[in-house]
Structure formats: C-alpha cells, structure tokens
Write a protein that holds these residues in place. Structure first.
Motif, PDB file in Angstrom:
ATOM      1  N   VAL A  98     -64.546  10.622 -41.803  1.00 18.58           N
ATOM      2  CA  VAL A  98     -65.655   9.699 -41.510  1.00 18.58           C
ATOM      3  C   VAL A  98     -65.239   8.257 -41.772  1.00 18.58           C
ATOM      4  CG1 VAL A  98     -68.003   9.038 -42.163  1.00 18.58           C
ATOM      5  CG2 VAL A  98     -67.382  11.461 -42.015  1.00 18.58           C
ATOM      6  N   PHE A  99     -64.574   8.020 -42.907  1.00 25.82           N
ATOM      7  CA  PHE A  99     -64.133   6.662 -43.221  1.00 25.82           C
ATOM      8  C   PHE A  99     -63.155   6.162 -42.151  1.00 25.82           C
ATOM      9  CE2 PHE A  99     -64.529   8.069 -47.943  1.00 25.82           C
ATOM     10  CZ  PHE A  99     -65.909   8.063 -47.832  1.00 25.82           C
ATOM     11  N   GLY A 100     -62.303   7.058 -41.661  1.00 24.24           N
ATOM     12  CA  GLY A 100     -61.344   6.675 -40.629  1.00 24.24           C
ATOM     13  C   GLY A 100     -62.026   6.266 -39.341  1.00 24.24           C
ATOM     14  N   GLN A 101     -63.073   7.002 -38.962  1.00 24.54           N
ATOM     15  CA  GLN A 101     -63.793   6.663 -37.728  1.00 24.54           C
ATOM     16  C   GLN A 101     -64.454   5.292 -37.847  1.00 24.54           C
ATOM     17  OE1 GLN A 101     -66.128   9.612 -35.727  1.00 24.54           O
ATOM     18  NE2 GLN A 101     -67.750   8.190 -35.200  1.00 24.54           N
ATOM     19  N   ILE A 102     -65.167   5.067 -38.949  1.00 24.02           N
ATOM     20  CA  ILE A 102     -65.871   3.790 -39.111  1.00 24.02           C
ATOM     21  C   ILE A 102     -64.865   2.647 -39.253  1.00 24.02           C
ATOM     22  CG2 ILE A 102     -67.559   2.532 -40.493  1.00 24.02           C
ATOM     23  CD1 ILE A 102     -68.732   5.225 -41.332  1.00 24.02           C
ATOM     24  N   ALA A 103     -63.739   2.918 -39.924  1.00 22.94           N
ATOM     25  CA  ALA A 103     -62.698   1.893 -40.073  1.00 22.94           C
ATOM     26  C   ALA A 103     -62.112   1.505 -38.720  1.00 22.94           C
ATOM     27  CB  ALA A 103     -61.601   2.408 -41.000  1.00 22.94           C
ATOM     28  N   ALA A 104     -61.903   2.487 -37.852  1.00 25.26           N
ATOM     29  CA  ALA A 104     -61.393   2.190 -36.509  1.00 25.26           C
ATOM     30  C   ALA A 104     -62.360   1.278 -35.762  1.00 25.26           C
ATOM     31  CB  ALA A 104     -61.172   3.488 -35.735  1.00 25.26           C
ATOM     32  N   HIS A 105     -63.669   1.560 -35.889  1.00 22.69           N
ATOM     33  CA  HIS A 105     -64.672   0.721 -35.225  1.00 22.69           C
ATOM     34  C   HIS A 105     -64.661  -0.690 -35.800  1.00 22.69           C
ATOM     35  CE1 HIS A 105     -67.190   4.589 -34.256  1.00 22.69           C
ATOM     36  NE2 HIS A 105     -65.987   4.598 -33.716  1.00 22.69           N
ATOM     37  N   ALA A 106     -64.446  -0.799 -37.120  1.00 25.32           N
ATOM     38  CA  ALA A 106     -64.419  -2.120 -37.747  1.00 25.32           C
ATOM     39  C   ALA A 106     -63.290  -2.985 -37.195  1.00 25.32           C
ATOM     40  CB  ALA A 106     -64.282  -1.985 -39.263  1.00 25.32           C
ATOM     41  N   CYS A 107     -62.217  -2.342 -36.742  1.00 33.69           N
ATOM     42  CA  CYS A 107     -61.090  -3.067 -36.137  1.00 33.69           C
ATOM     43  C   CYS A 107     -61.307  -3.312 -34.644  1.00 33.69           C
ATOM     44  CB  CYS A 107     -59.798  -2.278 -36.332  1.00 33.69           C
ATOM     45  SG  CYS A 107     -59.292  -2.058 -38.047  1.00 33.69           S
ATOM     46  N   ARG A 108     -62.510  -2.960 -34.162  1.00 31.59           N
ATOM     47  CA  ARG A 108     -62.852  -2.999 -32.733  1.00 31.59           C
ATOM     48  C   ARG A 108     -62.007  -1.995 -31.942  1.00 31.59           C
ATOM     49  NH1 ARG A 108     -63.813  -8.665 -29.911  1.00 31.59           N
ATOM     50  NH2 ARG A 108     -65.002  -7.244 -28.558  1.00 31.59           N
ATOM     51  N   GLY A 109     -61.557  -0.951 -32.666  1.00 32.21           N
ATOM     52  CA  GLY A 109     -60.830   0.127 -32.014  1.00 32.21           C
ATOM     53  C   GLY A 109     -61.771   1.232 -31.580  1.00 32.21           C
TER      54      GLY A 109
ATOM     55  N   LEU B 189     -66.413  -7.730 -39.551  1.00 34.44           N
ATOM     56  CA  LEU B 189     -67.798  -7.452 -39.157  1.00 34.44           C
ATOM     57  C   LEU B 189     -68.304  -8.501 -38.178  1.00 34.44           C
ATOM     58  CD1 LEU B 189     -69.549  -6.353 -42.495  1.00 34.44           C
ATOM     59  CD2 LEU B 189     -68.625  -4.916 -40.676  1.00 34.44           C
ATOM     60  N   HIS B 190     -67.966  -9.749 -38.432  1.00 30.54           N
ATOM     61  CA  HIS B 190     -68.439 -10.843 -37.575  1.00 30.54           C
ATOM     62  C   HIS B 190     -67.911 -10.711 -36.145  1.00 30.54           C
ATOM     63  CE1 HIS B 190     -69.981 -14.815 -36.605  1.00 30.54           C
ATOM     64  NE2 HIS B 190     -68.792 -15.127 -36.095  1.00 30.54           N
ATOM     65  N   ALA B 191     -66.732 -10.122 -36.008  1.00 24.96           N
ATOM     66  CA  ALA B 191     -66.116 -10.010 -34.676  1.00 24.96           C
ATOM     67  C   ALA B 191     -66.652  -8.836 -33.861  1.00 24.96           C
ATOM     68  CB  ALA B 191     -64.602  -9.878 -34.822  1.00 24.96           C
ATOM     69  N   LEU B 192     -67.425  -7.953 -34.498  1.00 29.53           N
ATOM     70  CA  LEU B 192     -67.887  -6.746 -33.798  1.00 29.53           C
ATOM     71  C   LEU B 192     -68.986  -7.054 -32.796  1.00 29.53           C
ATOM     72  CD1 LEU B 192     -68.038  -4.083 -36.681  1.00 29.53           C
ATOM     73  CD2 LEU B 192     -66.239  -4.449 -34.988  1.00 29.53           C
ATOM     74  N   ASP B 193     -68.980  -6.299 -31.704  1.00 28.35           N
ATOM     75  CA  ASP B 193     -70.005  -6.403 -30.670  1.00 28.35           C
ATOM     76  C   ASP B 193     -70.566  -5.006 -30.429  1.00 28.35           C
ATOM     77  OD1 ASP B 193     -71.515  -6.626 -28.312  1.00 28.35           O
ATOM     78  OD2 ASP B 193     -70.208  -8.197 -27.507  1.00 28.35           O
ATOM     79  N   GLU B 194     -71.865  -4.838 -30.609  1.00 23.18           N
ATOM     80  CA  GLU B 194     -72.478  -3.515 -30.472  1.00 23.18           C
ATOM     81  C   GLU B 194     -72.381  -2.957 -29.061  1.00 23.18           C
ATOM     82  OE1 GLU B 194     -77.124  -4.820 -29.667  1.00 23.18           O
ATOM     83  OE2 GLU B 194     -76.530  -4.191 -31.685  1.00 23.18           O
ATOM     84  N   ARG B 195     -72.047  -3.813 -28.097  1.00 25.48           N
ATOM     85  CA  ARG B 195     -71.907  -3.354 -26.707  1.00 25.48           C
ATOM     86  C   ARG B 195     -70.521  -2.791 -26.417  1.00 25.48           C
ATOM     87  NH1 ARG B 195     -73.636  -9.032 -24.279  1.00 25.48           N
ATOM     88  NH2 ARG B 195     -72.145  -9.541 -25.946  1.00 25.48           N
ATOM     89  N   ASP B 196     -69.604  -2.925 -27.379  1.00 24.50           N
ATOM     90  CA  ASP B 196     -68.250  -2.396 -27.193  1.00 24.50           C
ATOM     91  C   ASP B 196     -68.250  -0.868 -27.249  1.00 24.50           C
ATOM     92  OD1 ASP B 196     -67.151  -4.888 -26.967  1.00 24.50           O
ATOM     93  OD2 ASP B 196     -66.435  -4.990 -29.036  1.00 24.50           O
ATOM     94  N   VAL B 197     -67.346  -0.251 -26.491  1.00 27.57           N
ATOM     95  CA  VAL B 197     -67.132   1.191 -26.614  1.00 27.57           C
ATOM     96  C   VAL B 197     -66.492   1.456 -27.964  1.00 27.57           C
ATOM     97  CG1 VAL B 197     -65.877   3.183 -25.720  1.00 27.57           C
ATOM     98  CG2 VAL B 197     -66.909   1.552 -24.133  1.00 27.57           C
ATOM     99  N   ALA B 198     -67.073   2.377 -28.730  1.00 30.20           N
ATOM    100  CA  ALA B 198     -66.567   2.665 -30.066  1.00 30.20           C
ATOM    101  C   ALA B 198     -66.082   4.099 -30.208  1.00 30.20           C
ATOM    102  CB  ALA B 198     -67.656   2.389 -31.107  1.00 30.20           C
ATOM    103  N   ILE B 199     -66.719   5.031 -29.500  1.00 29.48           N
ATOM    104  CA  ILE B 199     -66.422   6.460 -29.682  1.00 29.48           C
ATOM    105  C   ILE B 199     -65.925   7.070 -28.377  1.00 29.48           C
ATOM    106  CG2 ILE B 199     -67.398   8.712 -30.275  1.00 29.48           C
ATOM    107  CD1 ILE B 199     -69.515   7.217 -31.918  1.00 29.48           C
ATOM    108  N   LEU B 200     -64.820   7.799 -28.460  1.00 31.03           N
ATOM    109  CA  LEU B 200     -64.366   8.656 -27.369  1.00 31.03           C
ATOM    110  C   LEU B 200     -64.667  10.088 -27.801  1.00 31.03           C
ATOM    111  CD1 LEU B 200     -60.904   7.091 -26.407  1.00 31.03           C
ATOM    112  CD2 LEU B 200     -63.132   6.687 -25.348  1.00 31.03           C
TER     113      LEU B 200
END
Length: 670
Positions: free
Chosen positions: A71-82, A199-210
């Motif tokens: 779980v931490f890995g998934q959220i961490a990937a999103h934090a990197c805009r990955g 966090l500031h660089a994140l955009d909720e419209r970005d694709v986050a999950i495959l």
C-alpha cells in the motif's frame, strides 16, 4: 485539497495521527500502524523512489502478497506522479513479463526472494526495469554474495560465489527497501519541504492507477484510472454502503484486483482499520481474531466456507447434526417469512450465533460477493444464519462495483441489485425478452486502456455526445430497476438448429455452470454445446467435500484423480447433475459429462486469476474429450502431464467413463 491518495493520507495523519490505521499479522502477532506511521513510511518511500529517478508518467509495479508495504508503495508512486501497476503474486513468469514489458515499468517493488527470482528469470523482458526494490531480505544473501563477488569484495561469512553457482546472479538493479527508505529520509533531512513539494505538484486529473482486467480471452489490459475519478467513485459507493472509522476490514483478496483497490480508496476516505492476514492459509483464523465489520469475498470463498461447514457437520455427533438441521430449517422459515419472528430468534440461538462466531463473522454488518453469480442455496444459507450477504456487480473499467443489492432491504437472489444512484445504465439492442448488452456510464469510469487506443475505442463509444462503456455482458433490466446478469454477450450460445428451425435454442453456458456449482460436490465445470445437438459438460469434483463423503462411506482413495475415477463418486455425481437438470429447461439439460482427472487451474491457463473459465483454452486442451462426449464413447484413455502447485510436473494415466445423468439415461438423444 486535491482528491489524491497522497493528499488524503497526509490529511488523515495531520488530524488523526495517533489513530490506528492498519494492522499486519507477522509471526503470529499483530503489528499496528497509526496514520502517522503510514505517512512516515510512505513519505520516505516516495522520496526514495524520487531519488531513484521515478517521475511523472513512470510506472511502478508492485508484486507480492497484501502487505502494508504494498500500500505504501502504491501511494508513494502516486506522490511521484507515477502510475502504480499491481501484479498478482501468483502470476506465472510469462504473465509478469508481459505486464512489465507492456507497461514499461521503471521500478518493481517485490515482496521477497521468490518474486525477485521470478523477475530475474525474465531476462530481457524486464529491460525497462531500472531498479528492483525488495522488501523481505531473507534469502537475498545469494544475490548479495554474487554482487560482492562481481566487484571483488569479500563475501559474507560462510558464503562464496563458488559455493552458489546456481541461483547467484549479480544484478545491479537490486536494492533493499530499507535502503530506499533511508534515501528518502536523507532527502527529507536535506530539504524539509521535499514532501510538500511533491504534494503541491500533484494533479487529481492525472492517471494514477493501472488496474488489469481479468483477461478471459487474451492478455489482461491495464485500465487507466485517474485519482479524482477513482476516489470519487469510492465515495459514491459509501453513500449506499457506508463505512466509518469504527469499521474493521480484513484484506484477503489480492490488492491488484479492482474490488480491493476500491476498499483501499475507502480506507483513506473513511479511516477504518485495514487488516492484513499473515498468509492466505491463515486467513480464516486471522479473520476470527479481528471480527471484521465489512467483507468482500468472491463466490468461490463463500461457497468453500459453506461447503466446509457441511463437511464438518458430516463428522458431528447425531445430536449435533439434528440440532443443526432443525436450527437451519427454522432460519430458512424465518428468511422466507421476513421480519423478526420467534423462529429467527430460536434459529440464531441454536445455529446462527455459534456458526458466525466460528467463521469470524460475529460483527459482520456488510458482507458482499461479486465477480460471478452466487448460488441461491449458498445465499440462503448465510442469510439464514444471520450473515447479511449481498451481491454486487461491476468491472475494472468502471472502477469496480456500481450495482448492488440494497443493504437494508430483502435480497432477490436472481438479480445483482440496482445501480448506484449516480450511475446511468441501459440495455442496448434488447430482444423481445429484454435481453441485451449492458451499457454504462458514470463519472468514475476509466480513462481508457494503457497503450491500446483500439481496445479503448471498442469499449468506450460515443452515444449522442456522451461516452458509454460497453461491458460485453448480457443482461435484463427489470421494471423495478433490478439488474439480471446472464452471461458474456460473446458467450451466449446456440444449439444446432432442428429441422424447420432458422436457429437453434439459445443457452448460456455460464448459467448452466452456475446451476451445477450449486451442488456442494461440484467444484468447477464447463458447459458445452455451441452448434451441437445437445448440452454436455466437463465437471470437476469439489475435492474437500467429496473426500469427506468418500471417507464417511469407507471408500479408499489416494489422489484427486483416483477419487474422481471411483464408480461410487460417478454415481453420486450423476445423481447431482440429474437434480440440477430438473431445474433447467429441457433444451439446457446436461445430457452427458466427464469427471475430469484434475481441477481446472489458472496456472494451466484454464481459468483467469479471478477464476473465470477461459473457454478457448478448454476447447483446445480438452478437444478429444469434447468430441468423445458427442460421439458417445463409453471410455476415453488419458495420458497427460499436469503442473502441480509447486511448479513440478506430474504424469496422469487414467480412463474416463462417460456419465449420463439418471433422469436423461432413458431419453434418446437425436
């Protein structure tokens, strides 16, 4: 606040930092994580991944059992805009290689040595992977030894490169999770604002999950889910089926599955406790220790639990069996009458309360099943003992569940419930009975398939300026808003046309299969008949139940194939299929069947990882048996090799006998 997983986790930690967020059972003990701890580990991992070069658009694959680190890995990937890509831990190397290569994963977070070896065996198929982060260092010394030897360094005491010529492979991509976390902590020390900048660089419209589809007919397709759509849909579901911080959820189903992903999203939104079992094999015992309030299981798990109760009652004393039968009969009567009654109270005292406690369901307030239809008998059993079991329906592309039974109302076993209020659902091209393709749209649906515009265009189509998802499922939407799901549109079959008919009788193989699996003695099965004169089937016994039955009847056996070949078992199964036939229209009755010498297995490509039948594979692999069914051959010789659970091969030599259900034995098949 943007609607993303990292933002939600940060907000929870800021306001409820010391509240329990998750538990993990390790070596028999429960380890607790507060929201503050979850944030600390996720933040360090995110900054560590960033130091490894993970940035916007990069794919981070996660391979392993359900663990907090996953779980931490998934959220961490999103934090990197990955983008996070969950891969089922029991996936074969070829499946893992396809997904990693197709999605061009930059980093893989692997649980342990087993998963690391799987990755290293893939060779060039993981060429896109720059770093393999492993969480559990046990067994990884062989790789450390090889790496040290490559650079002329001293080996650990007692180890040498020469001592481990097989399996010891130097790979500079290997890095322990502890080291990545330390890199992240150092990055935060160097720049205390580093996490806030992410966090500031994140955009909720970005694709986050495959999130991969089940892949019933081809390789799984990764569906792209944006943060806002995903979490927004999770919130909408909770308006119908509420969650609160007081809830306890036990994570049993694989995290790569969309249903468990939605549960993860709801965890962040509702702040309930997410519990991770030690092993799949200990899930039932761990479940009882936690006493969950919410549970989502696939039909096979509910069926197996109900079958286990029946098997245990076979071994019970006569007085216990009598009390069980009487209490269950009262429960069924109360269920049919509806509302509170003396029968319900007495049934719960005699049977319900004790059974729920033994299963770990004593506090269960929300119990759901999805992925495939569940037999009415199993439904009635659980509801009769006080488990509020309901059916749900959905697809990966539509962010999982979007149709469900009303949590507070009666359950119609023939339907999957009503669409969630914000969902638009219609039936396209219905026939005279209202049967047609289920077509859906809602704000939480996927953004398309990763790297596959052709498949996206095929499933997402424009109708009057609105984009609708064509599910490929055939169903009927009743006047009362309840949805009946029949089968996949492509899997609806027709028997050969009789003389004077333009087209043969239509039937749903899946519908017949589900009816057959209502029998506690039937495990998996495949109904056949497309373009044929009548319906036949390949049937697998439910080994745990049939083995109990055989022991009770003093029948000797050694293996699954040995038990399934017993003439007494064949007689039992003929009677069971005959009983199911009585509930089916004449044209849909199973006229002949074989008892297979092995269980259908995802590792053999016969089932998907979510236990759906791969019909093309079945037709190819068992073509000779299928022809024998329609030719009416009394016996068929089998000499084949199967793959065991540990990967070893085993040869099976046996004879299969043609089985004709009792009630059609005298009929003439023409």
């Amino acid at each position: 606040m943007p609607l993303t997983m990292p933002h939600q986790l940060a907000a929870n930690a800021a306001q409820w930092g010391e509240a329990v967020a998750a538990r993990e059972k390790t070596l028999g003990l429960w380890r607790t994580f507060t929201w503050a701890q979850c944030l600390r580990d996720t933040r360090a991992l995110a900054l560590g991944l960033r130091s490894l070069g993970v940035g916007a658009g990069d794919v981070v694959a996660l391979l392993g059992q359900n663990r907090p680190e996953w779980v931490f890995g998934q959220i961490a990937a999103h934090a990197c805009r990955g983008l996070s890509l969950g891969i089922y831990r029991d996936s074969l190397a070829d499946e893992v290689g396809f997904l990693i290569s197709y999605c061009r994963a930059r980093v893989v977070i692997a649980e342990d040595e087993e998963q690391v070896d799987k990755l290293l065996d893939l060779g060039e198929r993981t060429a896109s992977v720059q770093h393999i982060v492993y969480a559990d260092p046990r067994g990884m010394w062989k790789h450390d030894a090889a790496q040290a030897g490559k650079h002329g360094k001293a080996h650990p005491a007692g180890a040498s490169a020469a001592a481990h010529p097989s399996g010891a492979r130097a790979d500079p991509r290997l890095v322990p999770l502890a080291q990545v976390l330390e890199r992240g902590e150092q990055a935060l020390r160097d720049d205390p604002q580093a996490w806030d900048k992410l966090l500031h660089a994140l955009d909720e419209r970005d694709v986050a999950i495959l999130c991969t589809t089940s892949g019933t007919t081809s390789n799984p397709k990764p569906a792209m889910l944006t943060s806002a759509a995903f979490l927004g849909h999770a919130a909408e579901l909770m308006k119908v089926d509420p969650r609160s911080p007081a809830d306890e959820y036990v994570s049993v189903l694989p995290l790569p599955w969309i249903g468990e992903q939605v549960a993860l999203g709801q965890w962040l939104l509702a702040r309930f406790t997410f519990n991770f079992v030690e092993e799949v094999e200990t899930a039932q015992a761990d479940l009882r220790e936690i006493g969950p309030t919410a549970l989502l299981w696939p039909p096979r798990a509910w069926e197996a639990t109900a079958a286990d109760v029946k098997a245990r009652m076979m071994d019970a004393s006569p007085i216990k069996r009598w009390l069980y039968d009487w209490g269950l009969k009262l429960g069924y009567r109360a269920l049919d009458d509806g509302g509170a009654s003396a029968a319900r109270v007495l049934s719960q005292l005699l049977v319900g309360r004790a059974l729920r406690d033994r299963m770990g369901f004593s506090r269960l307030a929300s119990a759901t099943t999805g992925g495939a239809p569940l037999g009415p008998d199993v439904f009635r059993f659980f509801r009769a003992i006080g488990v509020p079991l309901r059916q749900v329906y959905g697809q990966t592309e539509l962010c999982g569940i979007y149709v469900m039974h009303d949590p507070s109302g009666a359950v119609d076993f023939s339907t999957v419930g009503k669409p969630v209020p914000y969902v638009q659902l219609r039936i396209e091209n219905p026939d005279r009975n209202g049967l047609g393709e289920i077509v859906v749209r809602h704000p939480g649906m996927f953004a398309g398939f990763f790297g596959n515009e052709e498949a996206t265009r095929a499933d997402l189509r424009d109708h009057d300026g609105e984009c609708w998802m064509h599910t490929g499922d055939a169903g009927i939407l009743r006047a009362d808003g309840q949805l009946i799901v029949v089968d996949r549109v492509r899997d609806l079959a027709h028997l050969a046309a009789a003389e004077g008919q333009a087209q043969g009788d239509a039937f749903s193989p899946q519908f017949i299969e589900n009816k057959l699996k209502f029998s506690p003695y039937v495990g998996e099965c495949v109904a056949l008949g497309q373009g044929r004169r009548f319906v036949t089937a390949l049937v697998c016994i439910r080994y745990s139940i049939v083995a109990k039955w055989a022991e009770k009847n003093r029948l000797a056996f050694t293996t699954y194939s040995d038990l399934s070949a017993r003439p007494e078992v064949a007689a039992l199964m003929r009677a069971e299929v005959a009983a199911i036939n009585a509930q089916l229209p004449a044209a849909q009755r199973v006229r002949r069947f074989f008892l297979l010498y092995k269980e259908l297995d995802p590792d053999d490509g016969e089932l998907t990882r979510t236990r759906k039948v791969r019909r093309n594979t079945i037709n190819e692999r068992y073509g000779n048996l299928i022809e024998a069914l329609y030719e009416g051959r009394e016996t068929v010789a089998v000499d084949t090799t199967i793959t065991l659970a540990d990967g070893r091969k085993s040869r099976i030599v046996t004879q299969l006998g043609l089985q004709v259900p009792e009630r059609v034995a005298e009929e003439t098949v023409s």
